[in-house]
Write an enzyme that holds these catalytic residues in place. Structure first.
Site, PDB file in Angstrom:
ATOM      1  N   ASP A 149      96.293 -36.237  66.836  1.00  0.00           N
ATOM      2  CA  ASP A 149      95.660 -35.517  67.942  1.00  0.00           C
ATOM      3  C   ASP A 149      94.181 -35.887  67.930  1.00  0.00           C
ATOM      4  O   ASP A 149      93.442 -35.502  67.019  1.00  0.00           O
ATOM      5  CB  ASP A 149      95.843 -34.012  67.786  1.00  0.00           C
ATOM      6  CG  ASP A 149      95.133 -33.225  68.881  1.00  0.00           C
ATOM      7  OD1 ASP A 149      95.626 -33.215  70.024  1.00  0.00           O
ATOM      8  OD2 ASP A 149      94.060 -32.643  68.596  1.00  0.00           O
ATOM      9  N   GLU A 233      98.791 -39.356  71.362  1.00  0.00           N
ATOM     10  CA  GLU A 233      98.720 -38.760  72.693  1.00  0.00           C
ATOM     11  C   GLU A 233      98.640 -39.847  73.768  1.00  0.00           C
ATOM     12  O   GLU A 233      97.811 -40.755  73.669  1.00  0.00           O
ATOM     13  CB  GLU A 233      97.486 -37.867  72.822  1.00  0.00           C
ATOM     14  CG  GLU A 233      97.509 -36.625  71.971  1.00  0.00           C
ATOM     15  CD  GLU A 233      96.270 -35.787  72.188  1.00  0.00           C
ATOM     16  OE1 GLU A 233      96.266 -34.901  73.047  1.00  0.00           O
ATOM     17  OE2 GLU A 233      95.283 -36.034  71.465  1.00  0.00           O
ATOM     18  N   CYS A 285     102.710 -23.372  70.611  1.00  0.00           N
ATOM     19  CA  CYS A 285     102.813 -23.089  69.179  1.00  0.00           C
ATOM     20  C   CYS A 285     103.805 -24.057  68.542  1.00  0.00           C
ATOM     21  O   CYS A 285     104.915 -24.252  69.045  1.00  0.00           O
ATOM     22  CB  CYS A 285     103.256 -21.647  68.949  1.00  0.00           C
ATOM     23  SG  CYS A 285     103.412 -21.207  67.203  1.00  0.00           S
ATOM     24  N   CYS A 288     107.049 -21.691  67.042  1.00  0.00           N
ATOM     25  CA  CYS A 288     108.023 -21.015  67.898  1.00  0.00           C
ATOM     26  C   CYS A 288     108.059 -21.556  69.316  1.00  0.00           C
ATOM     27  O   CYS A 288     108.963 -21.194  70.079  1.00  0.00           O
ATOM     28  CB  CYS A 288     107.736 -19.509  67.936  1.00  0.00           C
ATOM     29  SG  CYS A 288     106.133 -19.077  68.670  1.00  0.00           S
ATOM     30  N   CYS A 303      99.226 -17.236  66.486  1.00  0.00           N
ATOM     31  CA  CYS A 303     100.385 -16.885  67.306  1.00  0.00           C
ATOM     32  C   CYS A 303     101.017 -15.599  66.775  1.00  0.00           C
ATOM     33  O   CYS A 303     100.857 -15.248  65.593  1.00  0.00           O
ATOM     34  CB  CYS A 303     101.399 -18.026  67.315  1.00  0.00           C
ATOM     35  SG  CYS A 303     102.854 -17.722  68.359  1.00  0.00           S
ATOM     36  N   CYS A 305     103.985 -15.147  66.116  1.00  0.00           N
ATOM     37  CA  CYS A 305     105.042 -15.440  65.133  1.00  0.00           C
ATOM     38  C   CYS A 305     104.502 -15.537  63.722  1.00  0.00           C
ATOM     39  O   CYS A 305     105.267 -15.710  62.769  1.00  0.00           O
ATOM     40  CB  CYS A 305     105.761 -16.729  65.507  1.00  0.00           C
ATOM     41  SG  CYS A 305     104.750 -18.228  65.349  1.00  0.00           S
ATOM     42  N   ASP A 312      93.738 -28.297  66.186  1.00  0.00           N
ATOM     43  CA  ASP A 312      94.110 -29.710  66.284  1.00  0.00           C
ATOM     44  C   ASP A 312      95.337 -30.025  65.442  1.00  0.00           C
ATOM     45  O   ASP A 312      96.177 -30.856  65.833  1.00  0.00           O
ATOM     46  CB  ASP A 312      92.938 -30.591  65.853  1.00  0.00           C
ATOM     47  CG  ASP A 312      91.728 -30.430  66.761  1.00  0.00           C
ATOM     48  OD1 ASP A 312      91.930 -30.088  67.948  1.00  0.00           O
ATOM     49  OD2 ASP A 312      90.592 -30.633  66.296  1.00  0.00           O
TER      50      ASP A 312
END
Length: 356
Positions: A149, A233, A285, A288, A303, A305, A312
């Site tokens: 990333d 990417e 995320c 999840c 998150c 979860c 990143d």
């Protein structure tokens, strides 16, 4: 603009007429004139393709530029027996020049040299040789996967949380570039002092560009050699630089150059290099799949979860999942990002690890 419908072969036929009309064109080697017509046609064809594509707003009219290079095909020059000197035998009679760093030419046959381009840079003249050669290197599989990333704070962050600092070559040299630019502005136009100042400024810009390329090449080679699967990417950098607040930093990072070298070394080493869609990779995320919206200033992904990690690193893990899905749906683990079959396959242990 004046001759619509002109094609590539029309430009090639025009070279013969230009040789009789202009003395300097007549001195130039015939194949060099043809090569110049080919480069002109590439610019015109790109303009035609942009006109047919409604998604391209700026069509990009062909521009006339100063001639800073000349390209020979198989005639117009002659190499010495030791391949260390080159003699130009066209009408200009430039003579024989000793080449620095031409030791590698002795490893190739003369028939493999398809083109020679003489390029003028701020620090001198260079001879670029286009050689037909099949290059491949076999290395042992590492059974490692990596997803990258890219960013501006760090050049990239992988799925393990490892970060590579952004070198910022232009930013570090900006002070010196501004000083050299002021010296150019203070000199009288047309004077020898101004020419020397312009040359020093050009040398500094050339050094920055070479630093940027050297960093991208070495880093891409290291990444591809250390992993059997590389996911990056699929950014459209052309659209990103439209942000005037970040355009200079994005251009200085040279992400597109880095991606191109990743794909190149993927072919050389027989590794799988996959571009993954970057949409919502920073918001999704990795644990999840829930969308957690955050601004650019928010550097931590939290998150519901329970996931709590660097923004990143989370994006890199999301890209890895997307890249594995793309690689598996291609039907063959040995197909790279350009649709070509790699020289080596992933090991069975790694395939089971990725798919199971």
């Amino acid at each position: 603009m004046d001759n619509q419908g002109i094609g590539q072969y029309d430009l090639s036929r025009l070279c013969k007429d230009l040789a009789t009309e202009y003395e300097w064109a007549g001195k130039l080697n015939s194949m060099a004139r043809q090569a110049s017509a080919e480069r002109a046609w590439q610019s015109i064809k790109r303009f035609y393709d942009n006109c047919k594509n409604p998604s391209v707003k700026k069509k990009g009219f062909p521009k006339f530029k100063k001639a800073r290079s000349v390209e020979y095909k198989t005639s117009g020059y002659k190499l010495s027996e030791d391949r260390q000197s080159i003699n130009f035998i066209d009408g200009f009679k430039a003579g024989t020049f000793r080449m620095i760093g031409a030791a590698d030419l002795s490893y190739y046959q003369l028939g493999q040299i398809k083109r020679v381009r003489v390029v003028r840079r701020a620090d001198g003249y260079y001879a670029q040789f286009c050689i037909q050669h099949e290059r491949s290197e076999e290395i042992e599989p590492t059974e490692q996967v990596i997803a990258l990333d890219v960013g501006l704070l760090h050049f990239y962050t992988d799925n393990r949380g490892n970060k590579v600092e952004n070198p910022r070559h232009l930013r570090k040299s900006e002070k010196a570039l501004k000083r050299l630019q002021r010296r150019v502005n203070h000199k009288v136009k047309g004077s020898n002092k101004r020419k020397k100042a312009v040359n020093k400024l050009g040398r500094k810009h050339l050094k920055v560009s070479r630093q940027r390329k050297d960093f991208a090449v070495k880093l891409a080679r290291s990444v591809v050699k250390s992993s059997d699967l590389v996911v990056f990417e699929a950014l459209r950098v052309r659209n990103l630089v439209k942000n005037h607040h970040l355009a200079k930093s994005i251009s200085d990072a040279a992400w597109r150059m880095f991606f191109d070298w990743l794909e190149y070394y993927g072919q050389i080493f027989g590794k799988i290099v996959v571009p993954a869609p970057p949409q919502w990779s920073s918001q999704e995320c990795s644990s999840c799949g829930q969308i957690v919206k955050k601004s650019l200033s928010t550097r931590t992904h939290i998150c519901s979860c329970g996931a709590n990690l660097c923004r990143d690193e989370n994006a890199a893990k999301v890209l890895l999942a997307r890249g594995l899905k793309i690689a598996s749906t291609q039907g063959h683990w040995g197909i790279n990002a350009q649709g070509q079959t790699n020289l080596c396959q992933l090991s069975e242990n790694l395939v089971d690890k990725l798919t199971g």
